[in-house]
Scaffold this motif. Structure first.
Motif, PDB file in Angstrom:
ATOM      1  N   LYS A 102      -0.492   2.743  13.344  1.00 50.62           N
ATOM      2  CA  LYS A 102      -0.848   4.062  13.868  1.00 50.62           C
ATOM      3  C   LYS A 102      -2.319   4.113  14.261  1.00 50.62           C
ATOM      4  O   LYS A 102      -2.687   4.700  15.293  1.00 50.62           O
ATOM      5  N   ARG A 103      -3.168   3.506  13.439  1.00 47.85           N
ATOM      6  CA  ARG A 103      -4.597   3.468  13.774  1.00 47.85           C
ATOM      7  C   ARG A 103      -4.821   2.716  15.079  1.00 47.85           C
ATOM      8  O   ARG A 103      -5.656   3.119  15.898  1.00 47.85           O
ATOM      9  N   SER A 158       1.557   1.013   4.360  1.00 53.77           N
ATOM     10  CA  SER A 158       0.234   0.549   4.783  1.00 53.77           C
ATOM     11  C   SER A 158       0.299  -0.079   6.173  1.00 53.77           C
ATOM     12  O   SER A 158      -0.645   0.047   6.969  1.00 53.77           O
ATOM     13  N   ARG A 191       0.462   2.740   8.674  1.00 51.64           N
ATOM     14  CA  ARG A 191      -0.861   3.336   8.875  1.00 51.64           C
ATOM     15  C   ARG A 191      -1.728   2.457   9.776  1.00 51.64           C
ATOM     16  O   ARG A 191      -2.451   2.956  10.654  1.00 51.64           O
TER      17      ARG A 191
END
Length: 569
Positions: A524-525, A518, A521
């Motif tokens: 990365k966002r 998580s 992610r």
């Protein structure tokens, strides 16, 4: 103190006894534009080392190369142990002067080379803000932001005076730099006093020469006029092939405990850099300016222990080198000292990025923040530095290189790396090799105390740091890898991503990507969001036929728009 302010700003009750004097200081500070009331705007001296290794200063725990003046500055001020820069010189300087991430300028790639048309994009930059506040502005040393046109050079971008050189490097005594372009070598002279070539200074050692100019500027300065002086040293960047490292022989002879001749010369170069800091601080004190000054010191990136422009510096225990996004490439030596710092004599682990210096120094100088470009990425850290308040910065975009597909981001304690530079050749632990077969010296705290910087600082300090405190501060600033800890190696050239918890794993040994998907992610966002503002890199366009030094009396010189401004040197 930090807990106290957190309670105040949270509306929680506090015990007020003992804080009356502190708030008197705070009130004077705020009413006096953030500086000593009645003293005027503070003088700002910003010293930049070039390619200095993390381990090559005493205050980070290194015992090979004594740096007593830098250590005195650091112990009496604030050691910025989470200070991040770009991994190359031009991008770092672009970030420093604009307050913007290089990705938003198209400057996120390699440093500018000779005969490139590329220059720092138009727009208001740091010295221009300070000129508007009445500062005399000086750049001493390296520019490295392009010079294809005269209007791209320092004296056309906000500096009253520039004594130094345009390119990425020059040699330390004769000020010649040689570059191979399209298979042919070109050599030119690169030392200027404002716009004129400074031939008369050939033979003088660069670090000493730039120091002499800086000291002379201080000695001849009218203290009632605020001074902004950026001393951007050539040291400790390597020079031309064949003789990349240069230092006075008498200084080299002080490092006989270092067997490797290259590392020994590098140590002498660091020592001369340290002498420079001491002489500049001493000159400020002698002129009566130090008591109303801010003195900052940073390196523009980590040392290239191996590879291109190798200088035998050490980023130990950090992983990676210059031109990598590991800590050894982008976590830089940094400290700041000023009598204006209420909470000094400490090590700050708060995130700070090179873009932050523009708004931070602007506020320190009493600037109206509403006059700053609101589109900058830098964050004003002045209150955080002065009062040891929590930093407003929670993340740092370390870079996105759309060509190499190499990117990295710090968010809170986390760091995500995607891809590699140089095909992953320099992703290892390269700072320890240059330390082999060297007998460490015993750390000399008394030399720090008695250094020119140490003595000068004590004379103007309201409550100077006791010598006995130096060892404690040094210990807190020394990074240590987790001993015998669990290690899960990650090579970003062969793995999709690498994730590290930097405060607990500063050496980037334990990849946590598979345990915290998580977090991966989320980071990365964030990279995707930053990618939306990315400006494609300004393409390298070489124009050596028109920029050939032989056309300008063998100097590296602006070559475009010659009919308008006259490019003859």
């Amino acid at each position: 103190m930090r807990d106290f302010f957190l309670r105040v700003f949270s509306g929680l009750p506090v015990e007020m006894s003992g804080y009356l004097l502190f708030f008197s200081v705070l009130f004077v500070s705020k009413c006096g534009f953030g500086f000593i009331a009645g003293a005027g705007r503070p003088h700002i001296v910003f010293i930049i080392a070039d390619d200095l290794g993390w381990n090559d200063v005493g205050f980070h725990g290194g015992n090979q190369i004594p740096t007593p003046n830098l250590d005195a500055l650091a112990y009496n001020g604030i050691i910025l142990n989470s200070h991040y820069v770009q991994s190359m010189g031009t991008p770092s300087r672009a970030a420093l002067f604009t307050g913007k991430y290089p990705t938003r300028l198209g400057m996120q790639g390699h440093s500018i080379e000779v005969s490139e048309r590329r220059t720092l994009p138009e727009g208001k930059i740091l010295p221009q803000y300070f000129k508007e506040m009445g500062y005399s502005t000086y750049l001493v040393g390296k520019w490295d932001l392009g010079y294809s046109r005269w209007n791209a050079t320092p004296t056309q971008r906000g500096f009253d005076h520039h004594f130094g050189y345009f390119n990425e490097y020059t040699s330390y005594y004769d000020y010649l730099s040689t570059w191979k372009i399209k298979g042919k070598e070109y050599t030119g002279f690169d030392l200027r006093n404002d716009k004129a070539p400074s031939w008369e200074n050939v033979g003088k050692y660069a670090t000493d020469l730039f120091t002499e100019y800086a000291v002379s500027t201080i000695q001849n300065h009218e203290p009632s006029t605020p001074l902004l002086m950026m001393v951007s040293h050539l040291a400790v960047h390597s020079g031309n092939e064949g003789k990349p490292l240069e230092a006075p022989q008498e200084t080299i002879n002080k490092f006989k405990h270092i067997v490797d001749s290259n590392r020994r010369t590098y140590a002498a170069m660091v020592s001369k850099l340290d002498d420079s800091v001491g002489l500049i601080v001493q000159a400020l004190a002698a002129k009566g300016m130090l008591q109303n000054s801010v003195v900052a010191f940073i390196s523009d990136n980590g040392a290239p222990s191996v590879g291109h422009f190798r200088n035998w510096g050490s980023n130990y225990p950090l992983r990676g080198i210059k031109d990598t996004l590991f800590e050894g490439g982008v976590r830089s030596v940094a400290c700041v000292w000023s009598p204006l710092l209420v909470q000094s004599g400490r090590v700050s682990r708060d995130l700070i990025h090179i873009t932050d210096w523009l708004p931070t120094l602007f506020t320190a100088a009493g600037g109206d923040s509403s006059l700053l470009d609101l589109d900058i990425d830098g964050i004003d850290q002045w209150a955080s530095l002065v009062y040891d308040l929590p930093s407003a910065r929670s993340d740092i975009l370390l870079n996105i290189d759309e060509k190499t597909r190499n990117a990295a981001l710090r968010l809170s304690n986390w760091k995500l790396i995607v891809g590699s530079s140089n095909n992953g050749s320099y992703n290892g632990y390269l700072g320890e090799a240059v330390l082999e077969n060297i007998q460490d010296l015993e750390y000399d705290i008394a030399a720090v105390h008695q250094s020119p910087a140490g003595q000068s600082i004590r004379k103007v300090s309201y409550s100077p740091i006791e010598m006995e405190e130096y060892a404690r501060i040094r210990s807190r600033a020394t990074l240590r890898c987790v001993p015998n800890g669990e290690k899960n190696p990650c090579d970003p050239s062969s793995n999709p991503v690498c994730l590290y918890d930097i405060p607990s794993d500063p050496c980037e040994e334990n990849d946590l990507a598979k345990y915290f998907p998580s977090v991966v992610r989320r980071l990365k966002r964030s990279l995707v969001e930053y990618r939306r503002d990315l400006q494609p890199q300004i393409e390298q366009e070489f124009d050596i036929e028109k920029a050939d030094p032989k056309l300008f009396k063998y100097t590296w010189n602006p070559w475009l728009d010659c009919a308008d401004v006259g490019c003859t040197s």
